[in-house]
Design a protein around this motif. Structure first.
Motif, PDB file in Angstrom:
ATOM      1  N   LEU A  30       0.827  -1.207   0.000  1.00 15.39           N
ATOM      2  CA  LEU A  30       0.000   0.000   0.000  1.00 15.39           C
ATOM      3  C   LEU A  30       0.861   1.257   0.000  1.00 15.39           C
ATOM      4  N   THR A  31       1.935   1.235   0.779  1.00 21.21           N
ATOM      5  CA  THR A  31       2.837   2.385   0.824  1.00 21.21           C
ATOM      6  C   THR A  31       3.523   2.600  -0.521  1.00 21.21           C
ATOM      7  N   THR A  32       3.950   1.510  -1.147  1.00 17.26           N
ATOM      8  CA  THR A  32       4.599   1.615  -2.449  1.00 17.26           C
ATOM      9  C   THR A  32       3.640   2.132  -3.509  1.00 17.26           C
ATOM     10  N   LEU A  33       2.394   1.682  -3.467  1.00 19.52           N
ATOM     11  CA  LEU A  33       1.380   2.192  -4.377  1.00 19.52           C
ATOM     12  C   LEU A  33       1.162   3.689  -4.170  1.00 19.52           C
ATOM     13  N   VAL A  40       6.691   1.501 -10.129  1.00 19.77           N
ATOM     14  CA  VAL A  40       6.612   0.642  -8.937  1.00 19.77           C
ATOM     15  C   VAL A  40       5.228   0.020  -8.747  1.00 19.77           C
ATOM     16  N   MET A  41       4.228   0.534  -9.452  1.00 21.01           N
ATOM     17  CA  MET A  41       2.852   0.133  -9.170  1.00 21.01           C
ATOM     18  C   MET A  41       2.504  -1.302  -9.560  1.00 21.01           C
ATOM     19  N   PRO A  42       2.935  -1.813 -10.720  1.00 15.95           N
ATOM     20  CA  PRO A  42       2.590  -3.216 -11.035  1.00 15.95           C
ATOM     21  C   PRO A  42       3.114  -4.208 -10.003  1.00 15.95           C
ATOM     22  N   ALA A  43       4.380  -4.059  -9.595  1.00 10.21           N
ATOM     23  CA  ALA A  43       4.946  -4.975  -8.598  1.00 10.21           C
ATOM     24  C   ALA A  43       4.254  -4.815  -7.255  1.00 10.21           C
ATOM     25  N   ALA A  44       3.941  -3.567  -6.879  1.00  4.46           N
ATOM     26  CA  ALA A  44       3.250  -3.331  -5.611  1.00  4.46           C
ATOM     27  C   ALA A  44       1.847  -3.924  -5.640  1.00  4.46           C
ATOM     28  N   ALA A  45       1.159  -3.805  -6.773  1.00  4.30           N
ATOM     29  CA  ALA A  45      -0.183  -4.370  -6.896  1.00  4.30           C
ATOM     30  C   ALA A  45      -0.150  -5.893  -6.809  1.00  4.30           C
ATOM     31  N   LEU A  46       0.846  -6.505  -7.451  1.00  7.65           N
ATOM     32  CA  LEU A  46       0.983  -7.969  -7.386  1.00  7.65           C
ATOM     33  C   LEU A  46       1.263  -8.415  -5.953  1.00  7.65           C
ATOM     34  N   LEU A  47       2.167  -7.696  -5.257  1.00  8.77           N
ATOM     35  CA  LEU A  47       2.467  -8.017  -3.860  1.00  8.77           C
ATOM     36  C   LEU A  47       1.220  -7.894  -3.000  1.00  8.77           C
ATOM     37  N   LEU A  48       0.430  -6.863  -3.232  1.00  4.87           N
ATOM     38  CA  LEU A  48      -0.795  -6.664  -2.457  1.00  4.87           C
ATOM     39  C   LEU A  48      -1.779  -7.810  -2.669  1.00  4.87           C
ATOM     40  N   ILE A  49      -1.943  -8.218  -3.913  1.00  4.09           N
ATOM     41  CA  ILE A  49      -2.876  -9.320  -4.215  1.00  4.09           C
ATOM     42  C   ILE A  49      -2.429 -10.609  -3.525  1.00  4.09           C
TER      43      ILE A  49
END
Length: 199
Positions: free
Chosen positions: A54-57, A165-174
């Motif tokens: 969430l922070t990275t997003l 950074v958003m694609p990797a952060a979104a994948l991590l969140l999922i």
């Protein structure tokens, strides 16, 4: 320290802020893990990854606006906090084997194992020196991932900027939300069963 001596107090202050935020991030990771562990939650590590994602997003969404206004210190603060979380959680999961934000530490560990690998034992040595080949392969793999990720990140940043950074952060969140959701379902079912027994 150099900037402090040279009188560049702004840079020195931002560096100090980064250190404090890194410490706060690592402490936050420990608090979340201990809180979840005492409640027997299987998602104790996943909760930390949710916070990191969430922070990275947030950085991906807002960093460009901040930098356009020459406001660099909030981005430094948030990123250092995130680095503290990341380093602490990986150190905890691997019991100190991996420190993802400390490349110099990994280089040192690799060099020590390399020294043991080339060490020549005496033929009759009852306790020969042995290298941990698993750690050597592990560190080489992590270095490779750092390098590939750095190249991909640099290339994408030229194209889409901080949104990189958003694609990797979104994948991590999922991925992290899966065990969190499982814990929430178990918590809900346990409370529902308790209510039925109470009736």
């Amino acid at each position: 320290a150099d900037q402090l001596v040279l009188g560049d107090y702004v840079i020195a202050g931002i560096a100090a802020l980064g250190i404090v935020c890194f410490i706060c991030g690592a402490a936050t990771s420990a608090i979340i893990v201990e809180w979840a562990t005492r409640r027997h939650m299987k998602s104790r590590y996943a909760l930390v990854f949710v916070a990191e994602a969430l922070t990275t997003l947030l950085v991906g969404l807002l960093a460009q606006e901040f930098t356009d206004h020459q406001l660099f210190w909030p981005i430094v603060a948030v990123l250092c906090w995130t680095m503290g979380i990341q380093n602490a959680i990986m150190t905890g999961i691997t019991h100190g084997l991996i420190r993802t934000t400390h490349v110099t530490g990994m280089v040192t560990d690799f060099a020590m194992e390399l020294g043991r690998l080339v060490y020549r034992n005496r033929p009759d040595d009852p306790d020969p020196v042995r290298a941990d080949k698993y750690r050597i392969k592990l560190h080489l793999t992590i270095w490779g991932c750092f390098f590939v990720g750095g190249v991909i990140g640099a290339a994408l940043s030229l194209w889409i900027g901080f949104y990189t950074v958003m694609p990797a952060a979104a994948l991590l969140l999922i991925l992290a939300l899966v065990p969190v959701w499982t814990d929430l379902r178990l918590w809900h079912s346990d409370h529902h069963a308790f209510d039925l027994r109470a009736r």
